[in-house]
Design a protein around this motif. Structure first.
Motif: not given
Length: 341
Positions: A169-172, A200-201, A206-207, A213-215
């Motif tokens: 996952f990306p961060i920031g 695609d967007l 969501l990515y 959201s999970l945290t």
């Protein structure tokens, strides 16, 4: 008829008390911001700026007036629905800040609530359906741990594991810097992606939303788990449940089709109030993930002693909490006819 009149009286009372609550919040925040150490002029110009420049800016911003004069001016602005103008971001109104940052907070809150409701209801239902078993003990342990774990520690741990080590996952960021985000009337990337037909967007949004959201959802899910487990246990001991078992109805159907429905009544209240509090209180999540939401902007305003932004955002959050609270009370009255006012 008597119950309907009592409900109308209760709603009217709540509506009349809402302005008093907002006035109390405004007054407390107004006084606390001016009682805490730090000067917004020093934050804007720096502590080494010439004293003449500080005096001129303080007069320009109206900070040289007596406290009671500043307070009366601010109340007058609120009565005209003017939340003020930022001191740090000159020329930017609080309403513009809300319009820019609130959609990100809404998306994070909705994503976190979906995760919390899904995980909490599932774990609570499984634990309640197997009382005094290992699953029941595991459910209780899950609720205690998720309630006690600090958000910032858990968020950094997930970022270190899934973003840094595994690279999943990306961060920031809310959206890649080199990609143009979806443009639409709502400011919600998920909704605007659907409105423009850009799947695609939508996937990209969501990515980037998944890990925050999970945290947030996992740490909130313990609240729902405890409420569902306790209420479902009581419901499973009811007479109509025993009657269904005597007729040979499968246990899974009893839990899902009969008991769980009644056990979810108190969850509606907690769900609504938790959603309202998260809209204004997900500060640690947004700061930990550098999420460009309204709670993160509130944190920055507090650090900068940006009085109008802090006061305006607190009033905005107060309106949200009061509105959702009243709506939840009305919804509960229609869901559960046993409620009396």
């Amino acid at each position: 008829m008597a119950r309907a009149n009592a409900l109308r009286y209760y709603i009217l009372t709540r509506l009349m008390l809402a302005p008093l609550m907002l006035w109390t919040i405004t007054t407390v925040v107004f006084l606390l911001m001016r009682a805490t150490p730090g000067d917004p002029v020093d934050a804007l110009l720096g502590p080494r700026a010439p004293e003449e420049a500080k005096v001129a800016l303080r007069g320009q911003l109206g900070l040289d007036a007596p406290l009671i004069v500043q307070y009366v001016r601010y109340l007058g602005q609120l009565l005209s629905f003017d939340l003020g103008t930022s001191l740090a971001s000159q020329g930017q109104t609080v309403w513009q800040i809300i319009g820019r940052h609130f959609p990100a907070t809404v998306e994070l809150t909705v994503g976190g609530m979906l995760v919390a409701a899904g995980v909490g209801l599932t774990v609570g239902a499984i634990a309640a359906s197997r009382p005094n078993s290992a699953l029941d003990a595991g459910g209780r342990l899950f609720g205690i741990i998720t309630y006690a774990v600090p958000m910032y520690w858990f968020g950094m741990l997930l970022q270190l594991l899934f973003a840094v080590r595994l690279g999943w996952f990306p961060i920031g960021t809310r959206f890649p810097l080199r990609v143009t985000p979806p443009v639409g009337p709502t400011g919600l990337y998920l909704v605007d992606s659907l409105l423009t037909g850009r799947l695609d967007l939508l996937a990209t949004t969501l990515y980037h939303l998944a890990l925050p959201s999970l945290t947030l959802g996992i740490l909130i899910s313990g609240v729902f788990e405890r409420i569902v487990r306790v209420n479902l246990k009581q419901t499973l001991r009811a007479d109509y449940v025993e009657a269904a078992r005597a007729r040979g109805v499968p246990e899974v159907r009893i839990v899902l089709a009969h008991a769980l429905k009644n056990a979810l009544i108190p969850v509606v209240t907690v769900l609504g109030l938790t959603f309202a509090s998260l809209l204004g209180g997900a500060v640690l999540t947004e700061v930990t993930f550098s999420w460009p939401g309204l709670a993160n902007r509130l944190y920055e305003a507090i650090s900068q002693r940006d009085y109008p932004v802090v006061q305006g955002l607190m009033v905005f959050f107060g309106v949200i909490v009061a509105t959702i609270s009243i709506a939840i009370d009305i919804l509960n009255a229609y869901i559960d006819p046993r409620i009396r006012y």
